[in-house]
Write an enzyme that holds these catalytic residues in place. Structure first.
Site, PDB file in Angstrom:
ATOM      1  N   SER A 270      -4.775  -8.918   9.054  1.00  9.61           N
ATOM      2  CA  SER A 270      -4.731  -7.929   9.606  1.00  9.61           C
ATOM      3  C   SER A 270      -4.000  -6.397   8.611  1.00  9.61           C
ATOM      4  CB  SER A 270      -3.210  -8.371  10.450  1.00  9.61           C
ATOM      5  OG  SER A 270      -2.040  -8.274   9.613  1.00  9.61           O
ATOM      6  N   LYS A 271      -3.814  -5.609   9.056  1.00 11.39           N
ATOM      7  CA  LYS A 271      -3.348  -4.480   8.311  1.00 11.39           C
ATOM      8  C   LYS A 271      -2.406  -4.773   7.491  1.00 11.39           C
ATOM      9  CE  LYS A 271      -4.810  -0.436  10.347  1.00 11.39           C
ATOM     10  NZ  LYS A 271      -6.484  -0.941   9.681  1.00 11.39           N
ATOM     11  N   ARG A 272      -1.545  -6.152   7.858  1.00 16.35           N
ATOM     12  CA  ARG A 272      -0.342  -6.071   6.554  1.00 16.35           C
ATOM     13  C   ARG A 272      -1.118  -6.927   5.217  1.00 16.35           C
ATOM     14  NH1 ARG A 272       1.249 -10.912   7.507  1.00 16.35           N
ATOM     15  NH2 ARG A 272       0.014 -11.510   8.404  1.00 16.35           N
ATOM     16  N   GLU A 280     -12.380   2.500   5.960  1.00 18.11           N
ATOM     17  CA  GLU A 280     -10.941   2.278   5.111  1.00 18.11           C
ATOM     18  C   GLU A 280     -11.521   1.905   3.658  1.00 18.11           C
ATOM     19  OE1 GLU A 280      -7.091   0.578   6.044  1.00 18.11           O
ATOM     20  OE2 GLU A 280      -8.365  -0.285   7.651  1.00 18.11           O
TER      21      GLU A 280
END
Ligand code: GLU
Length: 505
Positions: A270-272, A280
């Site tokens: 995830s983004k974490r 991106e």
């Protein structure tokens, strides 16, 4: 079923694609291409509430950027018919490709789902239901109270009072209620599901839209998909789909439920953990060659004894086998991606690398707006090709060549074990040498500078360090003489002159 392999990627247009989903798409694409088959995209937009404007376009752009060609997918007309009229310049031109039947947007196929849902009702494999949410809740509570599994709604199945002209849903009838439904999955192996745990899921909603289960089965059959390759969060839905294929009397496709992609801490990526969308990665300077190579190896390897890690798309197509997809979750290593990206950068022809770097260095503030400037930029490529991991790294390595530098402080211009006078003399000699050097190229320059160091009784390192500081303003740079050669005589002399002035004070 056709003799030729056909696979699809079926994203819901609810936002940018997660890199894990793209990995699944790459497995599907490689499976198709390896067998000389077809690969297409179908947009599953039956949940109109989760639809995100613009995402259909961005999904197609993702595949464009990856260089993955589609044999079918939303065309201009289909995209324009979507809720927010979102066309994409690179969309396929018209709705039927290589014999795969479109449209490729589910909201544009509603009559098909309605027709097959009615077929199931007529054949006793589905039934109409119109319980309100409150009624459903009451029934659920009663079942839970009896400590039973909330799946088979005998009361609902037995109702005969539903007017087909009034709003209602169509639910599948799980038959038989007992026993098991077997799946032979290419990744998970043999999996058995108890029918008692499979619920009479809604197939067609009151608004005439299908749910995933019906739409997916109808489309995969009509579009002649031979291998359903999807994330393993869909594994628990597989028994419903198998039953539906059976009711319709349709041949089952092969299923491959591929494991999740995890971060290095073992949690779902995830983004974490870092970037998770293909855009991106693109914007951070990763090459599509590296992204495809990396994603293909997230849960797939060429097989025992084959240690190859670096693949072109063609090599992947040749070696890929859906049977070698691993059954345990794959771990996303950003450092491996960096390494692979560096390898693919080094494999690019320098002129191609220059093309790809241009937007990045321009974004970092360097301007190459004349043909001469671009030619000089191309000369700088060999200085950095071995040294960058991403396209973004380039600007910081060469910016000082193309933009003015601050003249270094005196301290940086005095060489090790040298005093100010000796350093000044050395820079003066260097300037004279560069003024006269007949060919302003790396090799003759280096040779002349080494001879100069000897003549001045200096170690090459002593001399080169102060020259580096003087002409680049940095203590670490790409190879010095290549750098000076790209910088050009005029700039190098000006900078040396400024350094000489500092030392003369
Ligand atoms: N629309 C589903 C999703 O978003 C597709 C799953 C499948 O490939 O069948 O994941």
């Amino acid at each position: 079923m056709t003799s030729s392999v056909c696979t699809r990627f079926a994203p819901s247009p609810t936002g940018d694609l997660h890199i894990g989903g793209v990995r699944t798409a790459i497995f599907a694409w490689l499976t198709a291409r390896h067998h000389g088959g077809k690969f297409f995209i179908r947009l599953e937009d039956t949940d109109q509430e989760r639809y995100m404007p613009g995402s259909a376009r961005r999904i197609l752009e993702t595949f464009d950027w990856l260089g993955i060609q589609l044999d079918g997918g939303p065309d201009h007309a289909s995209l324009r018919q979507m809720k927010t009229d979102e066309d994409y310049a690179g969309a396929l031109a018209d709705g039927s490709y290589k014999g795969i039947s479109g449209p490729f947007v589910q909201s544009q196929r509603l009559p098909l789902y309605q027709q097959w849902a009615e077929w199931l009702v007529e054949h006793g494999c589905a039934y109409r239901a119109n319980e309100t949410p409150e009624e459903l809740e009451r029934m659920r509570a009663a079942v839970i109270e009896r400590k039973e599994v909330w799946n088979f709604r005998e009361e609902m199945r037995l109702r005969t009072d539903i007017d087909p002209a009034q709003p209602h849903v169509i639910r599948m009838r799980v038959i038989p209620r007992d026993g098991i439904t077997q799946l032979h999955d290419l990744v998970k192996g043999d999996v058995a599901f108890e029918n008692a745990n499979t619920d009479d899921a809604v197939l067609l909603k009151a608004d005439g839209y299908p749910t995933y289960h019906l739409a997916n089965v109808v489309d995969d059959h009509l579009q002649e998909v031979t291998h359903v390759i999807r994330g393993d969060d869909w594994l628990s839905s597989a028994p419903k789909h198998i039953l539906l294929y059976r009711y319709f009397g349709w041949e089952l496709p092969q299923f491959a439920h591929v494991p999740n992609v995890l971060g290095e801490d073992g949690r779902k990526l995830s983004k974490r953990h870092g970037a998770t969308s293909v855009f991106e990665f693109r914007d951070q300077g990763y090459l599509h060659e590296a992204v495809i190579n990396f994603l293909a190896m997230l849960g797939w390897a060429p097989g025992e004894g084959d240690e190859q890690n670096v693949f072109t798309a063609d090599e992947l197509i040749e070696k890929f086998s859906e049977e070698h997809i691993g059954s345990s979750p794959a771990v996303f290593s950003y450092s491996k991606l960096d390494w692979l990206n560096g390898v693919h950068i080094r494999r690019l022809p320098p002129a191609e690398l220059a093309e790809r770097l241009l937007p990045f260095v321009e974004q970092a503030g360097l301007k190459f707006d004349t043909p001469e400037a671009q030619a000089r930029f191309r000369q700088a490529i060999p200085l950095i090709q071995e040294r960058i991991k991403t396209l973004r790294d380039a600007a910081g390595l060469i910016d000082f060549i193309f933009t003015d530098i601050e003249t270094p402080a005196k301290q940086a211009l005095i060489g090790q074990k040298m005093d100010q006078a000796a350093s000044l003399a050395a820079l003066r000699e260097t300037k004279a040498l560069l003024e006269q050097l007949p060919v302003f190229d790396e090799a003759p320059m280096e040779q002349a500078m080494r001879t100069l160091a000897e003549r001045l009784h200096l170690k090459a390192g002593q001399l080169f360090t102060i020259v580096r500081n003087a002409v680049t303003g940095k203590s670490v740079t790409p190879p010095l003489f290549g750098t000076i050669s790209v910088m050009g005589r005029e700039t190098a002399l000006q900078r040396l002159e400024r350094a000489i002035r500092v030392l003369s004070e």
